[in-house]
Design a protein around this motif. Structure first.
Motif, PDB file in Angstrom:
ATOM      1  N   PRO A 108       0.846  -1.190   0.000  1.00 29.79           N
ATOM      2  CA  PRO A 108       0.000   0.000   0.000  1.00 29.79           C
ATOM      3  C   PRO A 108       0.885   1.245   0.000  1.00 29.79           C
ATOM      4  N   ASP A 109       0.353   2.341  -0.441  1.00 30.99           N
ATOM      5  CA  ASP A 109       1.075   3.606  -0.316  1.00 30.99           C
ATOM      6  C   ASP A 109       0.790   4.130   1.087  1.00 30.99           C
ATOM      7  N   SER A 110       1.822   4.318   1.870  1.00 32.11           N
ATOM      8  CA  SER A 110       1.634   4.727   3.260  1.00 32.11           C
ATOM      9  C   SER A 110       1.112   6.158   3.374  1.00 32.11           C
ATOM     10  N   ASN A 111       1.321   6.953   2.350  1.00 30.19           N
ATOM     11  CA  ASN A 111       0.828   8.334   2.360  1.00 30.19           C
ATOM     12  C   ASN A 111      -0.516   8.380   1.646  1.00 30.19           C
ATOM     13  N   ARG A 112      -1.570   8.069   2.369  1.00 29.37           N
ATOM     14  CA  ARG A 112      -2.921   7.982   1.790  1.00 29.37           C
ATOM     15  C   ARG A 112      -3.391   9.319   1.219  1.00 29.37           C
ATOM     16  N   LYS A 113      -2.820  10.420   1.686  1.00 36.75           N
ATOM     17  CA  LYS A 113      -3.249  11.742   1.218  1.00 36.75           C
ATOM     18  C   LYS A 113      -2.901  11.990  -0.244  1.00 36.75           C
ATOM     19  N   VAL A 114      -1.883  11.304  -0.761  1.00 33.82           N
ATOM     20  CA  VAL A 114      -1.466  11.546  -2.143  1.00 33.82           C
ATOM     21  C   VAL A 114      -2.181  10.640  -3.142  1.00 33.82           C
ATOM     22  N   LEU A 115      -2.982   9.712  -2.647  1.00 28.19           N
ATOM     23  CA  LEU A 115      -3.656   8.776  -3.551  1.00 28.19           C
ATOM     24  C   LEU A 115      -4.725   9.478  -4.375  1.00 28.19           C
ATOM     25  N   THR A 116      -4.709   9.212  -5.663  1.00 27.24           N
ATOM     26  CA  THR A 116      -5.673   9.795  -6.578  1.00 27.24           C
ATOM     27  C   THR A 116      -6.811   8.807  -6.814  1.00 27.24           C
ATOM     28  N   ASP A 117      -7.829   9.248  -7.533  1.00 26.58           N
ATOM     29  CA  ASP A 117      -8.914   8.341  -7.909  1.00 26.58           C
ATOM     30  C   ASP A 117      -8.355   7.175  -8.726  1.00 26.58           C
ATOM     31  N   ALA A 118      -7.377   7.469  -9.588  1.00 29.47           N
ATOM     32  CA  ALA A 118      -6.751   6.420 -10.405  1.00 29.47           C
ATOM     33  C   ALA A 118      -6.028   5.406  -9.522  1.00 29.47           C
ATOM     34  N   ASP A 119      -5.361   5.873  -8.465  1.00 32.77           N
ATOM     35  CA  ASP A 119      -4.686   4.965  -7.533  1.00 32.77           C
ATOM     36  C   ASP A 119      -5.688   4.041  -6.851  1.00 32.77           C
ATOM     37  N   HIS A 120      -6.792   4.601  -6.409  1.00 35.38           N
ATOM     38  CA  HIS A 120      -7.819   3.796  -5.743  1.00 35.38           C
ATOM     39  C   HIS A 120      -8.407   2.774  -6.717  1.00 35.38           C
ATOM     40  N   ALA A 121      -8.659   3.191  -7.945  1.00 31.27           N
ATOM     41  CA  ALA A 121      -9.253   2.294  -8.944  1.00 31.27           C
ATOM     42  C   ALA A 121      -8.294   1.172  -9.344  1.00 31.27           C
ATOM     43  N   ALA A 122      -7.000   1.452  -9.354  1.00 27.80           N
ATOM     44  CA  ALA A 122      -6.006   0.468  -9.802  1.00 27.80           C
ATOM     45  C   ALA A 122      -5.544  -0.467  -8.695  1.00 27.80           C
ATOM     46  N   ALA A 123      -5.864  -0.156  -7.460  1.00 23.24           N
ATOM     47  CA  ALA A 123      -5.374  -0.948  -6.327  1.00 23.24           C
ATOM     48  C   ALA A 123      -5.857  -2.391  -6.402  1.00 23.24           C
ATOM     49  N   ILE A 124      -5.037  -3.275  -5.865  1.00 21.33           N
ATOM     50  CA  ILE A 124      -5.407  -4.685  -5.739  1.00 21.33           C
ATOM     51  C   ILE A 124      -5.539  -4.984  -4.246  1.00 21.33           C
ATOM     52  N   ARG A 125      -6.642  -5.572  -3.877  1.00 24.15           N
ATOM     53  CA  ARG A 125      -6.921  -5.837  -2.461  1.00 24.15           C
ATOM     54  C   ARG A 125      -6.367  -7.206  -2.070  1.00 24.15           C
ATOM     55  N   VAL A 126      -5.507  -7.209  -1.067  1.00 22.45           N
ATOM     56  CA  VAL A 126      -4.902  -8.441  -0.557  1.00 22.45           C
ATOM     57  C   VAL A 126      -5.002  -8.400   0.959  1.00 22.45           C
ATOM     58  N   ALA A 127      -5.568  -9.447   1.520  1.00 24.03           N
ATOM     59  CA  ALA A 127      -5.718  -9.567   2.972  1.00 24.03           C
ATOM     60  C   ALA A 127      -6.404  -8.343   3.575  1.00 24.03           C
ATOM     61  N   GLY A 128      -7.429  -7.857   2.890  1.00 22.15           N
ATOM     62  CA  GLY A 128      -8.203  -6.737   3.394  1.00 22.15           C
ATOM     63  C   GLY A 128      -7.553  -5.384   3.262  1.00 22.15           C
ATOM     64  N   GLU A 129      -6.453  -5.292   2.501  1.00 22.87           N
ATOM     65  CA  GLU A 129      -5.742  -4.020   2.355  1.00 22.87           C
ATOM     66  C   GLU A 129      -5.531  -3.710   0.882  1.00 22.87           C
ATOM     67  N   ASP A 130      -5.795  -2.455   0.512  1.00 23.22           N
ATOM     68  CA  ASP A 130      -5.547  -2.024  -0.864  1.00 23.22           C
ATOM     69  C   ASP A 130      -4.058  -1.781  -1.068  1.00 23.22           C
ATOM     70  N   ASN A 131      -3.520  -2.392  -2.120  1.00 22.33           N
ATOM     71  CA  ASN A 131      -2.113  -2.233  -2.472  1.00 22.33           C
ATOM     72  C   ASN A 131      -2.036  -1.429  -3.752  1.00 22.33           C
ATOM     73  N   HIS A 132      -1.183  -0.412  -3.737  1.00 18.54           N
ATOM     74  CA  HIS A 132      -1.088   0.518  -4.858  1.00 18.54           C
ATOM     75  C   HIS A 132       0.239   0.435  -5.589  1.00 18.54           C
ATOM     76  N   LEU A 133       1.196  -0.283  -5.025  1.00 19.78           N
ATOM     77  CA  LEU A 133       2.563  -0.294  -5.543  1.00 19.78           C
ATOM     78  C   LEU A 133       3.020  -1.709  -5.864  1.00 19.78           C
ATOM     79  N   LEU A 134       3.853  -1.821  -6.894  1.00 17.52           N
ATOM     80  CA  LEU A 134       4.403  -3.101  -7.324  1.00 17.52           C
ATOM     81  C   LEU A 134       5.916  -2.968  -7.473  1.00 17.52           C
ATOM     82  N   ALA A 135       6.623  -3.971  -6.971  1.00 21.05           N
ATOM     83  CA  ALA A 135       8.068  -4.087  -7.192  1.00 21.05           C
ATOM     84  C   ALA A 135       8.327  -5.510  -7.691  1.00 21.05           C
ATOM     85  N   ILE A 136       9.171  -5.624  -8.723  1.00 25.90           N
ATOM     86  CA  ILE A 136       9.495  -6.938  -9.271  1.00 25.90           C
ATOM     87  C   ILE A 136      10.982  -7.187  -9.050  1.00 25.90           C
ATOM     88  N   GLU A 137      11.279  -8.396  -8.573  1.00 22.29           N
ATOM     89  CA  GLU A 137      12.661  -8.802  -8.332  1.00 22.29           C
ATOM     90  C   GLU A 137      13.428  -8.862  -9.648  1.00 22.29           C
TER      91      GLU A 137
END
Length: 113
Positions: free
Chosen positions: A82-111
């Protein structure tokens, strides 16, 4: 090292005016996700906003993208957060989030592979 090579290839393809998504077969959604991630990231294992990634996946259905992302997380090759700074989240961020274990995740990192 592989990240650097792929990043250079993606940068070159973009300079030629070719969309990264156009060089990958749509059936290989994980490859497309990885290519777009590389194009958006600045360095290996960089956090990329799902709101920037999703629109560049050639209209891939959300459910299929979510399945691929969750598969990559289960395999340990990707991380969602999730993005820890919820104040910067846009409508697009909310729409694109993936919910895992009851939490919206907005960020992806690939090894790095």
């Amino acid at each position: 090292m592989a990240f650097d090579v792929l990043h250079a290839v993606v940068a070159h393809v973009r300079k030629l005016g070719v969309r990264v998504a156009d060089i990958f077969h749509p059936a290989d959604l994980e490859t497309l996700v990885r290519a777009v991630y590389l194009d958006l990231s600045v360095k290996p294992q960089d956090w990329v906003r799902l709101a920037k990634l999703r629109p560049r996946l050639d209209g891939a259905p959300r459910e299929e993208v979510d399945d691929v992302l969750l598969k990559m997380v289960k395999e340990g090759v990707a991380h969602l957060a999730p993005d820890s700074n919820r104040k910067v989240l846009t409508d697009a961020d909310h729409a694109a989030a993936i919910r895992v274990a009851g939490e919206d995740n907005h960020l992806l990192a690939i090894e790095e592979s």
